[in-house]
Design a protein around this motif. Structure first.
Motif, mmCIF file in Angstrom:
data_model
loop_
_atom_site.group_PDB
_atom_site.id
_atom_site.type_symbol
_atom_site.label_atom_id
_atom_site.label_comp_id
_atom_site.label_asym_id
_atom_site.label_seq_id
_atom_site.Cartn_x
_atom_site.Cartn_y
_atom_site.Cartn_z
ATOM 1 N N PRO A 250 0.817 -1.149 0.002
ATOM 2 C CA PRO A 250 -0.044 0.135 -0.018
ATOM 3 C C PRO A 250 0.904 1.259 0.198
ATOM 4 C CG PRO A 250 -0.702 -1.662 1.923
ATOM 5 C CD PRO A 250 0.523 -1.992 1.319
ATOM 6 N N VAL A 251 0.406 2.239 -0.927
ATOM 7 C CA VAL A 251 1.042 3.542 -0.969
ATOM 8 C C VAL A 251 0.115 4.567 -0.391
ATOM 9 C CG1 VAL A 251 3.202 3.140 -2.230
ATOM 10 C CG2 VAL A 251 0.919 3.552 -3.344
ATOM 11 N N GLU A 252 -0.078 5.678 -1.140
ATOM 12 C CA GLU A 252 -1.231 6.498 -0.684
ATOM 13 C C GLU A 252 -2.631 5.994 -1.274
ATOM 14 O OE1 GLU A 252 2.325 9.249 -0.614
ATOM 15 O OE2 GLU A 252 1.568 7.782 -1.959
ATOM 16 N N ALA A 253 -3.604 6.148 -0.355
ATOM 17 C CA ALA A 253 -4.842 5.342 -0.740
ATOM 18 C C ALA A 253 -5.349 6.119 -1.956
ATOM 19 C CB ALA A 253 -5.909 5.672 0.486
ATOM 20 N N PRO A 254 -5.868 5.520 -3.017
ATOM 21 C CA PRO A 254 -6.273 4.027 -2.830
ATOM 22 C C PRO A 254 -5.112 3.039 -3.538
ATOM 23 C CG PRO A 254 -7.431 5.205 -4.819
ATOM 24 C CD PRO A 254 -6.452 6.129 -4.161
ATOM 25 N N HIS A 255 -4.092 3.597 -3.767
ATOM 26 C CA HIS A 255 -3.223 2.886 -4.556
ATOM 27 C C HIS A 255 -2.262 1.597 -3.894
ATOM 28 C CE1 HIS A 255 -3.034 5.346 -8.191
ATOM 29 N NE2 HIS A 255 -3.267 6.376 -7.218
ATOM 30 N N ILE A 256 -2.496 0.669 -4.206
ATOM 31 C CA ILE A 256 -1.804 -0.661 -3.766
ATOM 32 C C ILE A 256 -0.909 -1.031 -5.018
ATOM 33 C CG2 ILE A 256 -1.923 -2.856 -3.046
ATOM 34 C CD1 ILE A 256 -4.554 -2.042 -1.916
ATOM 35 N N LEU A 257 0.389 -0.959 -4.686
ATOM 36 C CA LEU A 257 1.551 -1.646 -5.824
ATOM 37 C C LEU A 257 1.610 -3.305 -5.826
ATOM 38 C CD1 LEU A 257 4.450 0.892 -5.388
ATOM 39 C CD2 LEU A 257 2.288 0.975 -6.685
ATOM 40 N N HIS A 258 1.558 -3.723 -6.876
ATOM 41 C CA HIS A 258 2.125 -5.265 -6.997
ATOM 42 C C HIS A 258 3.613 -5.117 -7.197
ATOM 43 C CE1 HIS A 258 1.787 -9.512 -8.184
ATOM 44 N NE2 HIS A 258 2.579 -8.944 -9.032
ATOM 45 N N ALA A 259 4.186 -6.088 -6.688
ATOM 46 C CA ALA A 259 5.596 -5.977 -7.054
ATOM 47 C C ALA A 259 6.104 -7.884 -6.861
ATOM 48 C CB ALA A 259 6.658 -5.358 -5.999
ATOM 49 N N GLU A 260 7.087 -8.305 -7.407
ATOM 50 C CA GLU A 260 7.572 -9.497 -7.400
ATOM 51 C C GLU A 260 9.019 -9.688 -7.379
ATOM 52 O OE1 GLU A 260 5.493 -10.975 -11.230
ATOM 53 O OE2 GLU A 260 7.454 -11.058 -12.250
ATOM 54 N N GLU A 261 9.515 -10.779 -6.879
ATOM 55 C CA GLU A 261 10.969 -11.023 -6.983
ATOM 56 C C GLU A 261 11.174 -12.386 -7.429
ATOM 57 O OE1 GLU A 261 13.207 -9.786 -3.279
ATOM 58 O OE2 GLU A 261 11.149 -9.980 -2.379
ATOM 59 N N CYS A 262 12.030 -12.349 -8.353
ATOM 60 C CA CYS A 262 12.410 -13.525 -9.278
ATOM 61 C C CYS A 262 14.096 -13.724 -8.848
ATOM 62 C CB CYS A 262 12.015 -13.496 -10.640
ATOM 63 S SG CYS A 262 10.391 -12.779 -10.788
ATOM 64 N N GLY A 263 14.530 -14.917 -9.670
ATOM 65 C CA GLY A 263 15.859 -15.161 -9.537
ATOM 66 C C GLY A 263 16.443 -15.634 -8.315
ATOM 67 N N ARG A 264 17.468 -14.891 -7.935
ATOM 68 C CA ARG A 264 18.258 -15.513 -6.441
ATOM 69 C C ARG A 264 18.133 -14.269 -5.682
ATOM 70 N NH1 ARG A 264 24.002 -14.741 -5.449
ATOM 71 N NH2 ARG A 264 24.628 -16.149 -3.906
ATOM 72 N N LEU A 265 17.495 -14.716 -4.343
ATOM 73 C CA LEU A 265 17.121 -13.534 -3.548
ATOM 74 C C LEU A 265 18.238 -13.098 -2.905
ATOM 75 C CD1 LEU A 265 14.072 -15.023 -1.727
ATOM 76 C CD2 LEU A 265 14.147 -13.258 -3.406
ATOM 77 N N LYS A 266 19.644 -13.543 -2.855
ATOM 78 C CA LYS A 266 20.649 -13.209 -2.396
ATOM 79 C C LYS A 266 21.556 -12.689 -3.636
ATOM 80 C CE LYS A 266 21.307 -15.452 1.976
ATOM 81 N NZ LYS A 266 20.656 -14.335 2.861
ATOM 82 N N GLY A 267 21.049 -12.463 -4.814
ATOM 83 C CA GLY A 267 21.863 -11.807 -5.783
ATOM 84 C C GLY A 267 22.011 -10.265 -5.874
ATOM 85 N N ILE A 268 22.272 -9.950 -7.090
ATOM 86 C CA ILE A 268 22.413 -8.526 -7.231
ATOM 87 C C ILE A 268 21.088 -7.883 -7.395
ATOM 88 C CG2 ILE A 268 23.617 -6.776 -8.694
ATOM 89 C CD1 ILE A 268 25.438 -8.981 -9.653
ATOM 90 N N PRO A 269 20.669 -6.772 -6.739
ATOM 91 C CA PRO A 269 19.362 -6.549 -6.985
ATOM 92 C C PRO A 269 19.277 -5.674 -8.154
ATOM 93 C CG PRO A 269 20.542 -5.433 -5.016
ATOM 94 C CD PRO A 269 21.540 -6.528 -5.421
ATOM 95 N N VAL A 270 18.253 -5.955 -9.074
ATOM 96 C CA VAL A 270 17.913 -5.043 -10.009
ATOM 97 C C VAL A 270 16.387 -4.817 -10.148
ATOM 98 C CG1 VAL A 270 17.704 -7.317 -11.562
ATOM 99 C CG2 VAL A 270 18.149 -4.767 -12.611
ATOM 100 N N VAL A 271 16.117 -3.652 -10.502
ATOM 101 C CA VAL A 271 14.689 -3.347 -10.437
ATOM 102 C C VAL A 271 14.438 -2.949 -12.030
ATOM 103 C CG1 VAL A 271 14.862 -0.981 -9.824
ATOM 104 C CG2 VAL A 271 12.828 -1.673 -9.479
ATOM 105 N N PHE A 272 13.062 -3.576 -12.371
ATOM 106 C CA PHE A 272 12.927 -3.489 -13.697
ATOM 107 C C PHE A 272 11.791 -2.262 -13.860
ATOM 108 C CE2 PHE A 272 10.016 -3.920 -17.275
ATOM 109 C CZ PHE A 272 10.699 -4.370 -18.299
#
Length: 323
Positions: free
Chosen positions: A17-39
């Motif tokens: 949840p961010v400012e109402a009414p917005h709720i963001l969908h996010a997902e994580e794939c790959g290796r959770l201890k890997g290099i973080p990259v945001v698409f």
């Protein structure tokens, strides 16, 4: 030619949840201890797709995909209130903190390149590097080229369909004319306008018109969010008129970047990539000679994957998290 990495499924999904009414969908794939990259997806309003996970080596990257406000699986769908570039920048920080990431690589194409640049200029200390495709500086002249006068001369047949929902006496300002319909109460007119607006983009996004790309943009669900949110942003200069992106490039000093752009990009002409590269000495520009705008074109896919692999080599050993 490099091809997309094999298909993968998310390891974790988030509703943030961010400012109402917005709720963001996010997902994580790959290796959770890997290099973080945001698409960062395009549009604005296009949302993420499973193919977007596949630009990164899943054995080396912690791949984070975020549907921006009103797009994809974020809710409410195609919602315009509280939806500005500044909100999206703040959302990226919320997600970064929520996921306990200190710094991340930022990958964005088209509008995603716009947002990536704006985010990096605001929070340079949080950026490991930038991989940008199909540069969109989002100046009034860039919007006008594609939605008012310029690209119409290359695709007069497709342009005729784009013009169809708008009476001749309103065609002196097509973005404003579309805005009236996309935000109006007539649901039929709103959907007709959304499909015409979005299909125009889908038909011209590739060097050779690609039916799969057209189908994605013409799909009613995607068309509504793409058309409404893009038009909303373009009516307001992408909320960047007070701080044009090229005037913020000095804040990227010390950040390495890769810029990848199709020579025959009609949606975002290649001069924008050259202008950015000239202002940003730490960036490497690659012009793909046989491509248009879309990341799905073979030469652009090849260049993007080579760029993510290069960054993986540079960033190997980077410690994810806050400790």
């Amino acid at each position: 030619m490099r091809e997309l990495y094999p298909a993968i499924e998310p390891l974790v999904t988030h509703s943030i949840p961010v400012e109402a009414p917005h709720i963001l969908h996010a997902e994580e794939c790959g290796r959770l201890k890997g290099i973080p990259v945001v698409f960062l997806h395009g549009g604005p309003g296009a949302g993420c797709t499973p193919a977007h996970r596949r630009f990164f080596d899943p054995d080396r990257y912690r791949i984070i995909l975020i549907d921006q406000r009103g797009a994809g699986r974020s809710t409410p769908h195609a919602h315009l209130e509280g939806n500005t570039t500044q909100h999206l920048i703040a959302d990226l920080e919320r997600v970064r903190v929520h996921l306990n990431i200190e710094r991340w690589l930022v990958f964005g194409g088209s509008w995603g390149s716009t947002l990536a640049l704006a985010y990096a200029a605001t929070h340079p200390e949080r950026v490991l590097g930038l991989i940008l495709r199909g540069i969109f500086l989002c100046r009034d002249e860039d919007v006008s080229w594609f939605y008012q006068r310029g690209a119409d001369r290359l695709f007069p047949d497709y342009w005729a369909d784009y013009l169809a929902p708008i009476p001749e006496d309103e065609r002196d300002d097509l973005v404003a004319a579309y805005h009236r319909r996309l935000t109006g109460s007539d649901e039929l007119a709103r959907m007709q306008a959304a499909k015409a607006w979005s299909t125009w983009e889908g038909r011209t996004a590739t060097l050779l018109t690609d039916p799969a790309t057209v189908d994605f943009f013409a799909d009613p669900h995607h068309a509504l969010s793409i058309a409404r949110i893009e038009n909303h942003y373009f009516m307001h200069g992408a909320f960047l008129r007070e701080q044009p992106l090229l005037e913020q490039v000095d804040r990227l000093a010390g950040i390495e970047g890769e810029i990848i752009h199709g020579r025959y990009d009609v949606v975002c002409p290649v001069d924008q990539a050259f202008s950015l590269a000239a202002a940003w000495p730490n960036a490497k520009l690659t012009v793909v000679e046989d491509a248009g705008h879309a990341a799905s074109e073979l030469g652009i896919t090849d260049a993007l994957i080579r760029a993510t692999d290069r960054f993986a080599e540079r960033l190997t050993g980077h410690q994810n998290g806050r400790g």
